[in-house]
Design an enzyme around this catalytic site. Structure first.
Site, PDB file in Angstrom:
ATOM      1  N   HIS A  69      10.020   2.423  -6.877  1.00 51.75           N
ATOM      2  CA  HIS A  69       9.429   2.748  -8.156  1.00 51.75           C
ATOM      3  C   HIS A  69      10.118   3.987  -8.749  1.00 51.75           C
ATOM      4  CE1 HIS A  69       5.361   0.568  -7.165  1.00 51.75           C
ATOM      5  NE2 HIS A  69       6.397  -0.238  -7.161  1.00 51.75           N
ATOM      6  N   GLU A  80       9.050   6.836  -9.594  1.00 52.02           N
ATOM      7  CA  GLU A  80       8.713   8.107  -8.952  1.00 52.02           C
ATOM      8  C   GLU A  80       9.548   8.306  -7.688  1.00 52.02           C
ATOM      9  OE1 GLU A  80       6.727   5.661  -9.885  1.00 52.02           O
ATOM     10  OE2 GLU A  80       4.677   6.296 -10.295  1.00 52.02           O
TER      11      GLU A  80
END
Lengths: 191, 407
Positions: free
Chosen positions: A61, A63
């Site tokens: 992801h 992040e």
């Protein structure tokens, strides 16, 4: 989901705009459009965008991409674990969609200072939607000094822009894709 | 005896202590039933109580039958008769019913025992689980031995380090083949992993001290551990197990290790194993990642419904799992699996919430772990992620209790 969006500073919008730009990069690569930036002392020190398709690793992801850039860089600079932890405790993350349960937990493990996100994530959200990992873990009786750390979380920054990207992702679809299931279902018995 | 214990989606509750909700009900004349049911289904449907039957028939001792009917949901304040919606109230008035408040079970029964208890309050329907993930109804002998074998492999992997770490083995159960394996990388163990000179870690102590303090559902009974010196040592040595102490990566005194380039606070065994299986996928099927041949990952974002409707995959991609019924469809013509669909993972310790969610994202089919994780265990001990309904994928979870002979 702790704070209201009103009165968010222009800085916040500037950083979220950069996260949106990352999400657009993901969209252009046919990835789910989520982008993030990590900010230390008012300076963007890492950016990331979703790469789950490219890597065939559904944990990549936005992040995680941004986090890994920092960990690698700081290790290259010879920082110790406690120095790295100290760094993260001064960092703010801006991400276009609410961090999922995995990412919210990761941010708690790293001890990030603050998170700003765009739209909520009803299915996977770990910052209020499904679980509230940003509040920290109070259910860890046997880890007295290892309690899950919480972080401040502000929702709804440029949410409509983030949502618009999701829409265009799912609406643009794949030109090579077969017709949607539901339509097929009407014509084919036992699809 | 070694055994495999299913860890259910919901925390086990005694059948006679199931949560209930209040409803308004009334005794009605049999001839009015059809009319009233039709009418009430329209104006006061029992949306979240589909398992609850609208009508209750009671056979009285004198041979008569008493029929009662649920009118609508009531407030949880037992005496609040005013809370009835206006249109239901009108029915009550026009048919001259005398409404009363009674309790029905809030959730559908998951076992026959629960269902029997529910019906003592008010009749419900019971549908035994229809999912067909192997093992939920029991493993055959061959599968059992295979499960023990892979768990032993995971334990051996964990023992091959000087530091005590978690280990993960991703397995293709149909081929009984290891797809990927990894240990915790969150601490630098580069020196330690070079050799096994330090001797094997004795998991028998751990088993004795922790394993014996589990209830039948595999849940840890907290604060009940013996405080023997050996256990203390063991607990200290386990501080390097990432999923047990995810927040303590800074405390681990590893700075002295020379150019420790490979520590990563988030690279827990499961995360590292997923990375390894993804790398294998890219290596084995290098061409299938091109744009025209791409499966669209729909794990993020609030529009998964939209995504499902417009599922944009080509033949390579597997459609959304339907409760494990289409396991045959895992592999495409090219043999490339979609992420870890159909694969199992064996972990020495119950994964933390981060790892457990990563395994959801990667579409693992079953999770087996040997030891529960009282600090941050996400599959029964602290959280129960397998029971989070909103997630778009669910795996079955088992605890494998290994007899000390095999450790």
């Amino acid at each position: 989901m702790d704070s209201s969006v009103e009165g968010c500073s222009s800085d916040t919008l500037v950083f979220m705009e950069l996260a949106i730009r990352q999400a657009k990069l993901a969209l252009n690569s046919l990835e789910v459009p989520v982008g993030s930036v990590i900010v230390e002392d008012g300076v963007v020190i890492a950016t990331g965008r979703n790469r789950t398709n490219e890597t065939r690793n559904a944990t990549r992801h936005a992040e995680m991409e941004a986090i890994d850039i920092l960990i690698e860089a700081w290790q290259r600079d010879g920082l110790s674990t406690s120095e790295v932890a100290d760094k993260f405790s001064k960092c703010k993350l801006y991400v276009t969609c609410e961090p999922c349960i995995m990412c919210a937990s990761a941010l708690s493990i790293l001890g990030i200072k603050e998170v700003y996100y765009g739209c909520a994530n009803d299915k996977f959200g770990g910052c209020g939607s499904v679980l509230s990992l940003h509040l920290g873990s109070r259910e860890a009786p046997s880890s007295s000094n290892g309690q899950g750390r919480g972080f401040k979380c502000t929702a709804g920054i440029m949410a409509s822009e983030a949502v618009a990207l999701f829409r265009s992702f799912y609406e643009q679809g794949n030109p090579n894709a077969p017709k949607p299931h539901r339509l097929l279902g009407n014509h084919q018995a036992g699809q | 005896m070694s055994q495999i214990i299913y860890i259910p989606d919901k925390p086990p509750i005694p059948p006679d202590q199931q949560p209930t909700v209040n409803v308004f009900a009334a005794v009605v004349e049999p001839k009015l039933i059809n009319n009233l049911v039709r009418c009430l289904n329209r104006i006061a449907p029992l949306e979240n109580l589909r398992h609850v039957k609208r009508v209750q028939k009671k056979h009285l001792e004198d041979g008569k039958t008493l029929i009662a009917l649920i009118l609508c949901l009531a407030s949880e304040n037992d005496s609040d008769m005013d809370a009835m919606p206006q249109d239901v109230q009108e029915i009550v008035t026009s048919y001259q019913l005398s409404a009363f408040i009674t309790k029905v079970c809030k959730e559908a029964a998951t076992t026959k025992e629960e269902w029997e208890e529910q019906c003592k309050l008010w009749p419900t329907s019971y549908h035994p689980p229809t999912y067909n993930i192997d093992g939920i109804t029991g493993f055959n002998e061959e599968d059992t031995q295979s499960v023990f074998g892979f768990m032993r492999l995971a334990v051996e992997l964990a023992q091959s380090n000087k530091l005590i770490v978690n280990a993960a083995v991703i397995v293709d159960p149909s081929a009984k083949k290891v797809i990927a394996s990894a240990c915790d990388h969150h601490v630098s163990s580069e020196n330690a992993s070079m050799s096994n000179a330090g001797g094997k870690i004795d998991f028998r102590n751990w088993l004795e001290s922790v394993g014996s303090h589990l209830d039948s559902n595999g849940a840890t009974i907290h604060g009940n551990l013996p405080s023997s010196a050996s256990l203390k040592t063991l607990k200290q040595s386990c501080s390097t197990v990432s999923c047990l102490y995810p927040w303590q990566w800074t405390d681990q005194q590893l700075q002295h290790l020379s150019n420790s380039c490979c520590w990563h606070p988030l690279r827990h065994a499961a995360i590292a194993a997923i990375e390894s299986s993804a790398a294998r996928d890219r290596r084995l099927f290098p061409t299938s990642g091109t744009i025209g041949d791409k499966s669209v990952e729909t794990d993020i974002g609030p529009f998964c419904n939209l995504a499902k409707r417009q599922k944009t995959n080509l033949e390579n991609a597997k459609s959304e799992e339907k409760e494990g019924t289409d396991i045959e469809g895992i592999c495409s013509k090219s043999g490339r699996p979609y992420l870890c669909t159909g694969y199992d993972i064996y972990l020495v310790w119950e994964p933390c919430i981060m790892c457990a969610m990563a395994l959801v994202h990667q579409r693992v089919r079953r999770v087996f772990y040997a030891f529960p994780n009282p600090n941050d265990g996400a599959l029964g001990s602290v959280h129960r992620l397998q029971g989070e309904k909103s997630l778009n994928h669910h795996y079955a979870v088992f605890r494998v209790v290994l007899h000390e002979d095999v450790l």
